[in-house]
Design a protein around this motif. Structure first.
Motif: not given
Length: 68
Positions: A49-52, A46-47, A11-14
């Motif tokens: 993916k972050l939400n998932r 990417l957002l 998550k931090k990387r994304l």
């Protein structure tokens, strides 16, 4: 390293990459609208993916709490 740590690291990387893409889209807005749109599209992906990942982390934390 457990699964929650892996998710947090990812998550931090994304999130860092998301911020870079948003900034890039903003900077390209005046000079090259096509590149701006591409950067913004990638940031939106990417957002998502972050939400998932946030959902996954939440689900895994509930599982860990239930085991205690």
């Amino acid at each position: 390293m457990n699964k929650l740590d892996n998710i947090e690291t990812h998550k931090k990387r994304l999130c860092k990459r998301y911020k870079e893409l948003i900034e890039q889209a903003y900077n390209f807005r005046q000079t090259d609208s096509a590149l701006s749109d591409i950067s913004e599209y990638r940031a939106i992906k990417l957002l998502d993916k972050l939400n998932r990942l946030k959902y996954l982390a939440r689900e895994n934390s509930h599982v860990h709490l239930n085991k205690i």
